[in-house]
Design a protein around this motif. Structure first.
Motif, short mmCIF file in Angstrom:
data_model
loop_
_atom_site.label_atom_id
_atom_site.label_comp_id
_atom_site.label_asym_id
_atom_site.label_seq_id
_atom_site.Cartn_x
_atom_site.Cartn_y
_atom_site.Cartn_z
N GLU A 98 0.83 -1.20 0.00
CA GLU A 98 0.00 0.00 0.00
C GLU A 98 0.87 1.25 0.00
N HIS A 99 1.95 1.22 0.79
CA HIS A 99 2.86 2.37 0.83
C HIS A 99 3.54 2.56 -0.52
N THR A 100 3.95 1.46 -1.14
CA THR A 100 4.56 1.53 -2.47
C THR A 100 3.59 2.16 -3.47
N SER B 246 -0.50 -5.98 -11.13
CA SER B 246 -1.40 -6.47 -10.08
C SER B 246 -2.25 -5.36 -9.47
N CYS B 247 -1.94 -4.10 -9.80
CA CYS B 247 -2.66 -2.95 -9.23
C CYS B 247 -3.68 -2.44 -10.24
N SER B 248 -4.94 -2.54 -9.89
CA SER B 248 -6.00 -2.08 -10.81
C SER B 248 -5.96 -0.57 -11.01
N GLU B 249 -5.30 0.16 -10.11
CA GLU B 249 -5.21 1.61 -10.23
C GLU B 249 -4.20 2.06 -11.28
N LEU B 250 -3.39 1.11 -11.78
CA LEU B 250 -2.29 1.45 -12.69
C LEU B 250 -2.46 0.75 -14.03
N THR B 251 -1.82 1.32 -15.04
CA THR B 251 -1.77 0.67 -16.35
C THR B 251 -0.31 0.55 -16.78
N GLY C 41 2.82 12.58 -14.59
CA GLY C 41 2.06 11.93 -15.65
C GLY C 41 2.66 10.57 -15.96
N ARG C 42 2.56 10.15 -17.19
CA ARG C 42 3.08 8.85 -17.59
C ARG C 42 4.61 8.79 -17.43
N CYS C 43 5.12 7.70 -16.86
CA CYS C 43 6.56 7.52 -16.64
C CYS C 43 6.99 6.16 -17.18
N SER C 44 8.25 6.07 -17.54
CA SER C 44 8.79 4.77 -17.94
C SER C 44 8.93 3.88 -16.72
N LEU C 45 8.94 2.58 -16.95
CA LEU C 45 9.09 1.64 -15.83
C LEU C 45 10.43 1.85 -15.14
N ALA C 46 11.46 2.23 -15.89
CA ALA C 46 12.77 2.49 -15.30
C ALA C 46 12.72 3.68 -14.35
N GLU D 122 12.54 5.86 -8.67
CA GLU D 122 11.84 6.60 -7.61
C GLU D 122 11.54 5.70 -6.42
N LEU D 123 11.04 4.50 -6.67
CA LEU D 123 10.70 3.59 -5.58
C LEU D 123 11.94 3.14 -4.83
N ARG D 124 13.04 2.93 -5.57
CA ARG D 124 14.29 2.54 -4.92
C ARG D 124 14.80 3.67 -4.02
N ARG D 125 14.72 4.91 -4.52
CA ARG D 125 15.18 6.05 -3.73
C ARG D 125 14.35 6.22 -2.45
N GLU D 126 13.05 5.92 -2.55
CA GLU D 126 12.17 6.04 -1.38
C GLU D 126 12.23 4.81 -0.49
N GLY D 127 12.96 3.77 -0.92
CA GLY D 127 13.09 2.57 -0.11
C GLY D 127 11.85 1.70 -0.10
N VAL D 128 11.03 1.79 -1.15
CA VAL D 128 9.78 1.02 -1.18
C VAL D 128 9.68 0.17 -2.44
N LEU D 129 10.81 -0.20 -3.04
CA LEU D 129 10.79 -1.03 -4.23
C LEU D 129 10.27 -2.41 -3.87
N PRO D 130 9.19 -2.88 -4.52
CA PRO D 130 8.62 -4.18 -4.13
C PRO D 130 9.53 -5.34 -4.50
N ASP D 131 9.34 -6.47 -3.83
CA ASP D 131 10.09 -7.66 -4.15
C ASP D 131 9.62 -8.22 -5.49
N GLY D 132 10.49 -8.95 -6.16
CA GLY D 132 10.12 -9.54 -7.44
C GLY D 132 10.18 -8.53 -8.57
N ARG D 133 9.53 -8.83 -9.66
CA ARG D 133 9.54 -7.96 -10.84
C ARG D 133 8.59 -6.80 -10.64
N LEU D 134 9.10 -5.60 -10.93
CA LEU D 134 8.28 -4.40 -10.78
C LEU D 134 7.09 -4.43 -11.73
#
Length: 345
Positions: free
Chosen positions: A56-58, A98-103, A70-75, A80-92
């Motif tokens: 949820e924090h991620t 898995s998040c319905s809020e995102l495309t 706005g729209r950002c590349s996956l990289a 950003e997530l790595r800098r904030e320390g919230v990069l999820p485990d596994g493949r980004l």
């Protein structure tokens, strides 16, 4: 996952030790098994929808990023997530899907992340607004150049501007954010090519500031983040050259020649003359040559500068970022990756 494991175990027992049953019960037992499987799949899907607090924090951090840019590349999202320390485990990419809020759209080599409720046009409007808020009013030609330098070239830019009169004002070829009745400021001065500034590349101890005076070093990978040079120069000179403590190093191929605003160009020249800014390129352009130059000078600076000096790396190259950052941290150095320059102390 535990539920599906139990289901697999039960079914394996059934197959390993089938019990003889009358023929009249076979259809009924199969129907029951099918219902049971569907129930388990439904429960597993419901469990998957329940996110952990860390996830949820991620998602919160990622949503804030997409609302801003706005729209950002996956990289970019990964940085950003790595800098904030919230990069999820596994493949980004798996997490995003898995998040319905995102495309997640685009080619496998250039995946783009956006908010599900945000249209492509809204993302483009946000991108253009950010450039204008940072640079001020620009002629349409210079606005296109600024967007191109950031890798955000927008086909049909003029049509986009006209469709959003509540956001943009276009008058006499000058674009600004927001309608200002009766008042239109002049466009910024023409942009200047980086190579025309003749910025110094001297890196000897006799041409740089004293090591004890350097509190931080900005390493700008200009082959993919050239626009950050202006922000870094502004940060370095924010208290005047006499109080400067930030060494800015730009790295790019010999043929890369991005544009800077007239004000930023002047600032870069002053910093270069004082020894606080250097533009470094390989002797000959080959694949990743500028990255090798960056890595070499990082090692040299590590040996020359005090242990408390902070290193800040600005790049979209994930492999370069991880390699250089991890090596510096292994030497107990403070190393930041793609921070917001404006919030650095």
């Amino acid at each position: 996952s535990m539920l599906m494991w139990v289901l697999s175990w039960v079914l394996s027992l059934q197959l390993a030790h089938p019990s003889p049953r009358p023929t009249s019960h076979i259809d009924t037992s199969r129907q029951g098994a099918q219902v049971f499987i569907r129930m388990c799949q439904g429960l597993a899907a419901s469990a998957a929808q329940e996110r952990l607090p860390a996830e949820e924090h991620t998602l919160t951090v990622l949503t804030a990023l997409l609302l801003k840019r706005g729209r950002c590349s996956l990289a970019e999202v990964g940085d950003e997530l790595r800098r904030e320390g919230v990069l999820p485990d596994g493949r980004l990419s798996t997490f995003v899907r898995s998040c319905s809020e995102l495309t997640l759209t685009g080619r496998p080599s250039n995946l783009q992340v956006a908010l599900a409720g945000q249209s492509t046009e809204q993302a483009l409007v946000s991108t253009v607004s950010d450039v204008l808020l940072e640079a001020g009013p620009l002629s349409t030609a210079e606005l296109k150049l600024r967007l191109s330098e950031r890798g955000r070239a927008i086909p049909g830019l003029l049509t986009l501007l006209r469709r959003h009169p509540a956001t943009f004002t276009v008058k006499e070829g000058v674009v600004s954010v927001g309608p200002v009745p009766g008042v239109v400021r002049g466009a910024a001065q023409p942009l200047l090519r980086l190579r025309t500034l003749q910025l110094s590349d001297h890196m000897g101890a006799d041409s740089l500031p004293p090591a004890a005076a350097v509190n931080e070093v900005f390493l700008v990978d200009m082959d993919n983040k050239a626009f950050m040079l202006e922000r870094c120069a502004a940060h370095a000179a924010r208290q005047g050259l006499h109080k400067c403590k930030t060494l800015v190093l730009g790295f790019c191929s010999t043929t890369h020649n991005p544009r800077l605003s007239a004000a930023a160009a002047k600032q870069c020249q002053l910093l270069s003359a004082a020894g606080w800014l250097r533009l470094l390129s390989p002797v000959r352009d080959t694949k990743n040559a500028a990255d090798f130059v960056l890595a070499f000078w990082v090692g040299w600076l590590h040996a020359e500068l005090p242990q408390g000096t902070r290193f800040v790396l600005l790049t979209t190259d994930i492999h370069l970022d991880r390699t250089v950052g991890d090596l510096l941290r292994a030497q107990r150095r403070e190393a930041l990756s793609n921070p917001e320059i404006g919030v650095l102390p």
